[in-house]
Design a protein around this motif. Structure first.
Motif, short mmCIF file in Angstrom:
data_model
loop_
_atom_site.label_atom_id
_atom_site.label_comp_id
_atom_site.label_asym_id
_atom_site.label_seq_id
_atom_site.Cartn_x
_atom_site.Cartn_y
_atom_site.Cartn_z
N ASP A 1 -21.47 -8.58 -4.27
CA ASP A 1 -20.66 -6.97 -4.63
C ASP A 1 -19.63 -6.74 -5.44
N ALA A 2 -19.91 -7.95 -6.52
CA ALA A 2 -17.98 -8.68 -7.05
C ALA A 2 -17.25 -7.18 -8.43
N THR A 3 -18.37 -6.03 -8.06
CA THR A 3 -17.93 -5.24 -8.59
C THR A 3 -17.18 -3.88 -7.69
N TRP A 4 -17.44 -4.58 -5.91
CA TRP A 4 -16.78 -3.64 -5.43
C TRP A 4 -15.35 -4.57 -5.01
N MET A 5 -15.37 -5.78 -5.01
CA MET A 5 -14.19 -6.42 -5.11
C MET A 5 -13.24 -5.61 -5.98
N PHE A 6 -13.37 -5.75 -7.54
CA PHE A 6 -12.61 -6.26 -8.14
C PHE A 6 -12.76 -4.60 -8.66
N PHE A 7 -12.91 -3.38 -8.36
CA PHE A 7 -12.64 -2.19 -8.10
C PHE A 7 -11.48 -1.90 -6.60
N SER A 8 -12.04 -2.16 -5.87
CA SER A 8 -11.24 -2.22 -4.53
C SER A 8 -9.67 -2.61 -4.68
N GLY A 9 -9.85 -3.62 -5.46
CA GLY A 9 -8.22 -4.29 -5.38
C GLY A 9 -7.76 -3.53 -6.42
N ALA A 10 -8.63 -2.54 -7.53
CA ALA A 10 -7.75 -1.70 -8.22
C ALA A 10 -7.58 -0.80 -7.32
N VAL A 11 -7.77 -0.34 -6.87
CA VAL A 11 -7.44 0.94 -6.15
C VAL A 11 -5.85 -0.12 -4.90
N ILE A 12 -5.73 -0.60 -4.68
CA ILE A 12 -4.76 -0.82 -3.79
C ILE A 12 -3.46 -1.40 -4.78
N ALA A 13 -4.42 -1.78 -5.74
CA ALA A 13 -2.97 -1.93 -6.91
C ALA A 13 -2.24 -0.64 -6.87
N VAL A 14 -2.89 0.79 -7.37
CA VAL A 14 -2.63 1.87 -7.70
C VAL A 14 -1.49 2.25 -6.11
N ILE A 15 -2.07 1.94 -4.98
CA ILE A 15 -1.93 2.35 -4.21
C ILE A 15 -0.32 2.21 -4.02
N ALA A 16 -0.31 0.63 -4.23
CA ALA A 16 0.66 -0.33 -3.91
C ALA A 16 1.77 0.11 -4.91
N ALA A 17 1.32 0.48 -6.19
CA ALA A 17 2.96 0.91 -7.41
C ALA A 17 3.52 2.21 -6.67
N VAL A 18 2.67 2.96 -6.60
CA VAL A 18 2.55 4.31 -5.87
C VAL A 18 3.46 4.42 -5.03
N LEU A 19 3.62 3.85 -3.88
CA LEU A 19 4.08 3.46 -2.37
C LEU A 19 5.96 2.68 -3.43
N LEU A 20 5.98 1.97 -4.43
CA LEU A 20 6.85 1.89 -4.93
C LEU A 20 7.76 2.27 -5.42
N VAL A 21 7.17 3.15 -6.37
CA VAL A 21 8.00 4.10 -7.01
C VAL A 21 7.81 4.87 -5.43
N ALA A 22 8.06 5.56 -4.75
CA ALA A 22 8.92 5.86 -3.99
C ALA A 22 9.50 5.18 -3.30
N THR A 23 9.49 4.21 -3.16
CA THR A 23 10.57 3.73 -2.50
C THR A 23 11.65 3.16 -3.27
N GLY A 24 10.89 3.22 -4.73
CA GLY A 24 11.91 2.25 -5.74
C GLY A 24 13.92 2.60 -5.43
N ARG A 25 14.17 3.09 -5.35
CA ARG A 25 15.32 3.73 -4.62
C ARG A 25 16.58 3.02 -3.77
N VAL A 26 15.41 2.37 -3.20
CA VAL A 26 15.99 2.01 -0.77
C VAL A 26 16.66 0.98 -1.37
N ALA A 27 15.98 0.22 -2.69
CA ALA A 27 16.97 -1.35 -2.52
C ALA A 27 17.93 -1.32 -3.46
N ARG A 28 19.33 -1.46 -3.37
CA ARG A 28 19.98 -1.56 -4.41
C ARG A 28 20.02 -1.65 -5.46
N HIS A 29 19.65 -1.47 -6.44
CA HIS A 29 19.62 -2.02 -7.79
C HIS A 29 18.20 -2.50 -8.34
N GLY A 30 17.21 -3.06 -7.34
CA GLY A 30 15.97 -2.73 -7.56
C GLY A 30 15.17 -2.21 -8.34
#
Length: 400
Positions: A371-400
């Motif tokens: 089920d390659a469709t599942w593999m690719f789309f599930s990866g895309a969803v996780i990438a979006v979650i990573a990006a949201v968490l990144l933005v939420a923690t972006g100010r934690v790291a100095r000069h990040g």
């Protein structure tokens, strides 16, 4: 990957000799990287011969990655006082013998056991190879020496995995793993003869190594590493059936794996410079955006009957680049959050990388490797979650 700068104040050997030793250490990380990811090149053949599904066979990557992440800090603690040459040679011998065990495994249970042993060898080798490389050269050359050793892992994705795929088609997957084992043992023999004697370091309790996790910035940043690598690896272990789902035959898949690897090298090399210029958070936002678009495009192609090798090749390159552009900016953010504990946070980030690889491979196989469709789309969803968490923690790291 637990890095300690053991012996970094020891006087370096002659430049020419130290250069050859560092190159040999880099060959060792190339062997480790090839071992970690080569299964992607012959997963269907291995699954068929062992009588398991491709999804189950892909879990051998999950087991290797998770065990690597767990064993790395434990081995760093247990082996802290062992002389470095002895430790590195022993690690490669374990890795080589484990690969031989995988190559001759009569059933899936024994194959999985051999992957656990391989993770032990890899977890003992890679962090210490970087530390030893930094101790062999003068202070102004340490960054280049460490970069050369670490580059063995990314070069393995560009060359080692496609070569493993080619070898498996010519000689069979067991012979391909036998070649990886031989490479490990030959490099181990070379290090036994050529590597300078270096003492072990001081024993640091495991609790002290993990104390940096009390830093709130570190605790918020590390999950981004796990999620980002999980997104990248939902399909990679199943690359052959995944590429087949977008019209690329197993015989042609080695070229797509090569393009993925070239992208991985390009992404890793360029993201460091871009991080210095624009900051880690901005680079990662772009990286996750590219990854999301790439995985969505792959997933969409699986729903059509179109055969578009050139666009798939471009997507494979982008997939590799967005997967491996993550490490330099994440290290940048972690060091900014804990500037006095840089070696420890880099080590924890490396463990996070392998946890992410293991989690991503597990998620990718949940619906079955077909089920390659599942593999690719599930990866895309996780990438979006990573990006949201990144933005939420972006100010934690100095000069990040």
């Amino acid at each position: 990957m637990t890095i300690s700068i053991t012996g970094s104040d020891a006087p370096p050997t002659a430049p020419r000799r130290s250069g050859s030793q560092v190159s040999l250490l880099a060959l060792g990380t190339f062997a480790v990287g090839t071992d970690a990811f080569v299964v992607a090149g012959f997963l269907p053949q291995m699954a068929d011969e062992l009588g398991v599904t491709e999804a189950a066979a892909g879990y051998s990557v999950t087991v290797f990655a998770i065990c690597y992440a767990v064993f790395s800090p434990l081995l760093a603690t247990v082996t802290a006082t062992v002389p470095r040459r002895r430790l590195l040679v022993a690690a490669l011998v374990v890795l080589g013998l484990a690969n031989l065990g995988t190559a001759v495994a009569p059933n899936f249970a024994l194959l999985m056991t051999s992957r656990v042993l391989a993770a032990l060898g890899a977890a003992a080798y890679t962090p210490n190879a970087g530390a030893v490389a930094s101790s062999l050269v003068t202070a102004e050359r340490r960054g280049r020496a460490l970069a050369l050793v670490v580059s063995g892992l990314t070069v393995a994705t560009a060359i080692g995995v496609p070569l493993g795929n080619l070898a498996s088609r010519v000689m069979g997957w067991r012979s391909a793993l036998g070649l990886v084992a031989l490479l490990c043992l030959l490099i181990g023999a070379g290090l036994a003869v050529l590597l300078s004697k270096l003492p072990g370091g001081n024993r640091v309790p495991l609790a002290a190594r993990l104390s940096v996790l009390r830093n709130p910035g570190v605790r918020l940043i590390l999950p981004v590493t796990v999620l980002g690598m999980a997104a990248a690896y939902t399909a990679y272990a199943y690359a052959i059936p995944a590429f087949d789902a977008v019209g690329i035959s197993p015989d042609a898949a080695q070229w797509m794996l090569f393009l993925y690897g070239v992208g991985a090298v390009a992404g890793a090399q360029s993201s460091g410079r871009l991080t210095d210029r624009f900051g880690g958070t901005r680079v990662l936002v772009v990286g996750y955006a590219v990854m999301t678009c790439t995985l969505v495009a792959f997933g969409t192609l699986t729903l059509t009957s179109a055969v578009l090798p050139v666009p798939v090749g471009v997507l494979a390159f982008a997939w590799g680049a967005s997967s491996w552009c993550q490490t330099p900016p994440q290290q940048h953010r972690l060091i900014a959050a804990a500037p006095n504990e840089a070696p420890l946070v880099i080590a924890l980030n490396s463990s996070g990388i392998y946890i992410g690889i293991g989690v991503g491979t597990l998620v990718g196989g949940l619906a079955g490797a077909g089920d390659a469709t599942w593999m690719f789309f599930s990866g895309a969803v996780i990438a979006v979650i990573a990006a949201v968490l990144l933005v939420a923690t972006g100010r934690v790291a100095r000069h990040g």
